[in-house]
Design an enzyme around this catalytic site. Structure first.
Site, PDB file in Angstrom:
ATOM      1  N   ARG A 158       0.860  -1.187   0.000  1.00 11.24           N
ATOM      2  CA  ARG A 158       0.000   0.000   0.000  1.00 11.24           C
ATOM      3  C   ARG A 158       0.888   1.226   0.000  1.00 11.24           C
ATOM      4  O   ARG A 158       1.806   1.327   0.823  1.00 11.24           O
ATOM      5  CB  ARG A 158      -0.868   0.031   1.267  1.00 11.24           C
ATOM      6  CG  ARG A 158      -1.843  -1.117   1.375  1.00 11.24           C
ATOM      7  CD  ARG A 158      -2.264  -1.335   2.807  1.00 11.24           C
ATOM      8  NE  ARG A 158      -1.113  -1.639   3.666  1.00 11.24           N
ATOM      9  CZ  ARG A 158      -1.144  -1.681   4.991  1.00 11.24           C
ATOM     10  NH1 ARG A 158      -2.259  -1.425   5.625  1.00 11.24           N
ATOM     11  NH2 ARG A 158      -0.068  -1.967   5.697  1.00 11.24           N
ATOM     12  N   GLU A 159       0.643   2.157  -0.924  1.00  8.73           N
ATOM     13  CA  GLU A 159       1.424   3.399  -0.900  1.00  8.73           C
ATOM     14  C   GLU A 159       1.208   4.068   0.445  1.00  8.73           C
ATOM     15  O   GLU A 159       0.117   4.018   1.014  1.00  8.73           O
ATOM     16  CB  GLU A 159       0.992   4.314  -2.044  1.00  8.73           C
ATOM     17  CG  GLU A 159       1.484   3.785  -3.376  1.00  8.73           C
ATOM     18  CD  GLU A 159       1.045   4.627  -4.558  1.00  8.73           C
ATOM     19  OE1 GLU A 159       0.743   5.809  -4.386  1.00  8.73           O
ATOM     20  OE2 GLU A 159       1.005   4.065  -5.675  1.00  8.73           O
ATOM     21  N   LYS A 208      -5.402 -10.871  -6.970  1.00 11.73           N
ATOM     22  CA  LYS A 208      -5.107  -9.439  -6.830  1.00 11.73           C
ATOM     23  C   LYS A 208      -6.357  -8.594  -7.099  1.00 11.73           C
ATOM     24  O   LYS A 208      -6.667  -7.650  -6.382  1.00 11.73           O
ATOM     25  CB  LYS A 208      -3.981  -9.056  -7.806  1.00 11.73           C
ATOM     26  CG  LYS A 208      -3.664  -7.593  -7.859  1.00 11.73           C
ATOM     27  CD  LYS A 208      -3.091  -7.075  -6.556  1.00 11.73           C
ATOM     28  CE  LYS A 208      -3.002  -5.569  -6.552  1.00 11.73           C
ATOM     29  NZ  LYS A 208      -2.647  -5.017  -5.271  1.00 11.73           N
ATOM     30  N   ASN A 212      -8.353  -6.018  -4.439  1.00 10.50           N
ATOM     31  CA  ASN A 212      -8.627  -4.585  -4.638  1.00 10.50           C
ATOM     32  C   ASN A 212     -10.112  -4.282  -4.802  1.00 10.50           C
ATOM     33  O   ASN A 212     -10.588  -3.250  -4.334  1.00 10.50           O
ATOM     34  CB  ASN A 212      -7.848  -4.061  -5.850  1.00 10.50           C
ATOM     35  CG  ASN A 212      -6.420  -3.715  -5.455  1.00 10.50           C
ATOM     36  OD1 ASN A 212      -6.060  -3.809  -4.289  1.00 10.50           O
ATOM     37  ND2 ASN A 212      -5.603  -3.316  -6.409  1.00 10.50           N
ATOM     38  N   LEU A 267     -14.056   0.379   6.081  1.00 12.59           N
ATOM     39  CA  LEU A 267     -15.468   0.585   6.413  1.00 12.59           C
ATOM     40  C   LEU A 267     -15.585   1.946   7.074  1.00 12.59           C
ATOM     41  O   LEU A 267     -15.713   2.078   8.299  1.00 12.59           O
ATOM     42  CB  LEU A 267     -15.948  -0.525   7.357  1.00 12.59           C
ATOM     43  CG  LEU A 267     -16.323  -1.838   6.681  1.00 12.59           C
ATOM     44  CD1 LEU A 267     -16.512  -2.948   7.684  1.00 12.59           C
ATOM     45  CD2 LEU A 267     -17.584  -1.684   5.828  1.00 12.59           C
ATOM     46  N   GLY A 274      -9.226   6.416  -4.530  1.00 12.31           N
ATOM     47  CA  GLY A 274      -8.480   6.914  -5.684  1.00 12.31           C
ATOM     48  C   GLY A 274      -7.180   6.141  -5.769  1.00 12.31           C
ATOM     49  O   GLY A 274      -7.099   4.995  -5.337  1.00 12.31           O
ATOM     50  N   CYS A 277      -4.420   2.206  -8.136  1.00 11.61           N
ATOM     51  CA  CYS A 277      -4.861   0.803  -8.208  1.00 11.61           C
ATOM     52  C   CYS A 277      -6.377   0.603  -8.194  1.00 11.61           C
ATOM     53  O   CYS A 277      -6.915   0.032  -9.137  1.00 11.61           O
ATOM     54  CB  CYS A 277      -4.230   0.016  -7.067  1.00 11.61           C
ATOM     55  SG  CYS A 277      -2.447  -0.136  -7.266  1.00 11.61           S
TER      56      CYS A 277
HETATM   57  P1  NAD Z   1       4.430   3.234 -11.824  1.00 15.47           P
HETATM   58  O1  NAD Z   1       3.738   3.923 -12.910  1.00 15.47           O
HETATM   59  O2  NAD Z   1       4.783   3.963 -10.563  1.00 15.47           O
HETATM   60  O3  NAD Z   1       5.752   2.557 -12.368  1.00 15.47           O
HETATM   61  C1  NAD Z   1       5.817   1.835 -13.549  1.00 15.47           C
HETATM   62  C2  NAD Z   1       7.207   1.969 -14.070  1.00 15.47           C
HETATM   63  O4  NAD Z   1       7.375   1.122 -15.199  1.00 15.47           O
HETATM   64  C3  NAD Z   1       7.546   3.386 -14.521  1.00 15.47           C
HETATM   65  O5  NAD Z   1       8.705   3.825 -13.835  1.00 15.47           O
HETATM   66  C4  NAD Z   1       7.804   3.221 -16.027  1.00 15.47           C
HETATM   67  O6  NAD Z   1       8.789   4.088 -16.515  1.00 15.47           O
HETATM   68  C5  NAD Z   1       8.254   1.784 -16.057  1.00 15.47           C
HETATM   69  N1  NAD Z   1       8.251   1.189 -17.410  1.00 15.47           N
HETATM   70  C6  NAD Z   1       7.240   1.150 -18.297  1.00 15.47           C
HETATM   71  N2  NAD Z   1       7.664   0.551 -19.429  1.00 15.47           N
HETATM   72  C7  NAD Z   1       8.954   0.215 -19.243  1.00 15.47           C
HETATM   73  C8  NAD Z   1       9.939  -0.400 -20.017  1.00 15.47           C
HETATM   74  N3  NAD Z   1       9.652  -0.784 -21.276  1.00 15.47           N
HETATM   75  N4  NAD Z   1      11.170  -0.584 -19.501  1.00 15.47           N
HETATM   76  C9  NAD Z   1      11.465  -0.182 -18.257  1.00 15.47           C
HETATM   77  N5  NAD Z   1      10.575   0.428 -17.460  1.00 15.47           N
HETATM   78  C10 NAD Z   1       9.339   0.619 -17.946  1.00 15.47           C
HETATM   79  O7  NAD Z   1       3.506   1.981 -11.487  1.00 15.47           O
HETATM   80  P2  NAD Z   1       3.414   1.218 -10.084  1.00 15.47           P
HETATM   81  O8  NAD Z   1       2.494   1.960  -9.185  1.00 15.47           O
HETATM   82  O9  NAD Z   1       4.768   0.846  -9.617  1.00 15.47           O
HETATM   83  O10 NAD Z   1       2.649  -0.104 -10.548  1.00 15.47           O
HETATM   84  C11 NAD Z   1       3.274  -1.115 -11.304  1.00 15.47           C
HETATM   85  C12 NAD Z   1       2.351  -2.310 -11.357  1.00 15.47           C
HETATM   86  O11 NAD Z   1       2.115  -2.790 -10.021  1.00 15.47           O
HETATM   87  C13 NAD Z   1       0.963  -1.986 -11.924  1.00 15.47           C
HETATM   88  O12 NAD Z   1       0.502  -3.094 -12.626  1.00 15.47           O
HETATM   89  C14 NAD Z   1       0.132  -1.744 -10.690  1.00 15.47           C
HETATM   90  O13 NAD Z   1      -1.219  -2.016 -10.902  1.00 15.47           O
HETATM   91  C15 NAD Z   1       0.729  -2.752  -9.724  1.00 15.47           C
HETATM   92  N6  NAD Z   1       0.567  -2.409  -8.298  1.00 15.47           N
HETATM   93  C16 NAD Z   1       0.727  -1.122  -7.877  1.00 15.47           C
HETATM   94  C17 NAD Z   1       0.608  -0.844  -6.512  1.00 15.47           C
HETATM   95  C18 NAD Z   1       0.737   0.569  -5.994  1.00 15.47           C
HETATM   96  O14 NAD Z   1       0.365   0.808  -4.841  1.00 15.47           O
HETATM   97  N7  NAD Z   1       1.286   1.516  -6.751  1.00 15.47           N
HETATM   98  C19 NAD Z   1       0.338  -1.874  -5.592  1.00 15.47           C
HETATM   99  C20 NAD Z   1       0.223  -3.168  -6.078  1.00 15.47           C
HETATM  100  C21 NAD Z   1       0.330  -3.436  -7.429  1.00 15.47           C
END
Ligand code: NAD
Length: 450
Positions: A158-159, A208, A212, A267, A274, A277
């Site tokens: 979680r962020e 997953k 969510n 809850l 927002g 995810c």
């Molecule tokens: P993000 O947008 O913060 O990061 C994605 C990264 O991928 C970016 O830095 C982008 O430059 C990089 N990227 C894209 N194409 C690339 C390539 N060809 N080569 C190298 N790098 C490349 O996304 P995120 O929040 O880290 O999420 C990533 C995945 O994890 C998503 O599928 C998201 O749904 C999932 N996720 C996110 C969270 C969250 O809280 N942020 C939690 C669980 C799962």
């Protein structure tokens, strides 16, 4: 083990830092040379509590480095984790980055000697690893899955508490193409105490989305209840949730002490979910359901309720102030939740867009959202950003609280009464004490207050 993580966003970098802290060598592969250099200097490209400190530690002791060279990184690694973004565009998951990266990995695997396992960590709809990633890897490597490993392991961090979540996960889900793949990937977690669930690829992918969409459902349900409370004189939804949270099935007594599980935080009524995810994943799941000709009315309502929620706060303002043209509105909080700088899909954006459409003068404050410049989605809007919340509320006709940052919880109603033009507060997260604010002479409106 040697690990390559592709994608240096919230998931990629945080996962890399956590894995490096547990004694594995990690290369985080990014596309942007400047960002890669910053990471190598121990500077994360985004805000996440404690990340900078641990990143400095693992870069200094050479357990983590960042690179743009995907091929060399893969050659040096036993495990290759894909953590690129999978946004939802026009309600449908966009797999372009995932496909690009799978191609690059496939090409690197073609020349690589020895067994390596590729792990999809990005959130993807059921069937994607088997029917999209695997064929690309096989085509470009000219090898069959089995001669390289393939897993799908969703991320649950979680962020705001991402590093702690990645260092101490409550579970690791490993969808495996075959046993050897799962066993090799699981070795990364051998020092972790959490349970590991081994399953197949689509079940891991589905887990997953269920996680969510379940949390999103709790939030939308809470917001629907808030609507009922608002139309019922005397009812305060905060007390309703207090009563619900104390149900022993939600907050049980363990060894004589009541515990408050994290699930009860969902809850609670507010301005809607927002972030990067929940909105995209609920929409992607809905689209997936349509592709398999299955109706999901609950999911549809969850999304609809959430889309309507932010604008209800604007209605509250109109109820108190009348027409909002030329009214100075202080918005406190732009991020989708506290302790992050992430403004993706934040409820603040539709609220601000509506206020500016109605001609209000909007002054925004957030402790993190624009530390590195005004985010693109807010650019072009006729609004002001200030460094101190005090400057936002001074001479304002109303304060609208969107994000429950800790520093806002300390705001004294006497300060607002003294410096605001009109002491009107709309509490979108119910963080203020209603009685104290009313006693101080504030006009107080909050989500779920009858
Ligand atoms: P993000 O947008 O913060 O990061 C994605 C990264 O991928 C970016 O830095 C982008 O430059 C990089 N990227 C894209 N194409 C690339 C390539 N060809 N080569 C190298 N790098 C490349 O996304 P995120 O929040 O880290 O999420 C990533 C995945 O994890 C998503 O599928 C998201 O749904 C999932 N996720 C996110 C969270 C969250 O809280 N942020 C939690 C669980 C799962």
């Amino acid at each position: 083990m040697n690990v390559t993580i592709i994608g240096t966003g919230y998931v990629g970098l945080v996962t890399g830092v956590a894995i490096a802290s547990s004694g594995h060598r990690v290369i985080c592969v990014g596309r942007n040379k400047e960002k890669v250099n910053e990471i190598n200097r121990g500077k994360p490209p985004f805000y996440e509590p404690d990340l900078a400190r641990i990143l400095q530690k693992v870069t200094r002791n050479h357990m983590l480095r960042s690179s743009i060279d995907i091929k060399t990184s893969i050659n040096e690694s036993d495990v290759i984790i894909i953590a690129v973004g999978t946004p939802t565009i026009h309600g449908k998951i966009d797999l372009v980055s995932l496909q690009d990266v799978s191609q690059e990995i496939g090409k690197a695997l073609a020349d690589a000697k020895g067994y390596r396992v590729v792990v999809v960590k990005s959130t993807v709809t059921p069937g994607t690893t088997e029917h999209v990633v695997k064929p690309i890897l096989e085509r470009y490597s000219r090898k069959k899955a089995g001669s390289f490993g393939l897993c799908m392991s969703p991320e649950f961090l979680r962020e705001g508490s991402a590093l702690a979540d990645a260092l101490h996960p409550d579970r690791v889900i490993i969808g495996q193409h075959d046993e050897r793949s799962g066993k090799m990937y699981a070795a990364l977690y051998k020092n972790y105490k959490c349970p590991i669930v081994f399953t197949n690829l689509p079940t891991a992918e589905m887990t997953k989305y269920v996680s969510n969409s379940l949390l999103s459902t709790l939030i939308s349900y809470s917001n629907e209840i808030a609507l009922l409370a608002e139309k019922t004189p005397g009812v305060d939804v905060v007390d309703v949730w207090k009563g619900i949270h104390l149900d022993g099935r939600l907050s049980p007594f363990i060894a004589g002490k009541r515990i408050k599980p994290g699930i009860v935080n969902y809850l609670f009524s507010g301005c809607g979910y927002g972030g990067s995810c929940f909105p995209k994943d609920t929409n992607a799941l809905l689209h997936y359901a349509k592709t398999i000709h299955t109706k999901t009315p609950i999911l549809e309502s969850v999304i609809k309720t959430n889309n309507q929620q932010p604008l209800r706060l604007v209605k509250f303002l109109q109820e108190v102030l009348g027409p909002l043209k030329n009214k100075r509105i202080a918005i406190l909080g732009l991020t989708f939740k506290p302790d992050t700088d992430d403004i993706r899909e934040t409820p603040a954006l539709p609220i601000i867009q509506e206020l500016t459409r109605l001609g209000s003068r909007v002054i925004c404050h957030d402790p993190q959202a624009y530390q590195k410049g005004i985010p693109d989605s807010f650019r072009g809007l006729p609004i002001k950003f200030v460094k101190r919340y005090e400057d936002a509320v001074r001479k304002a006709d109303a304060l609208l609280l969107v994000t429950a940052w800790n520093e806002y919880k300390k705001i004294k109603p006497q300060f607002l009464k003294k410096y605001m033009k009109r002491p009107v507060v709309v509490d979108g997260r119910r963080i203020f004490n209603r009685q104290t604010f009313l006693t101080a002479g504030i006009t107080y409106k909050g989500i779920g207050l009858g």
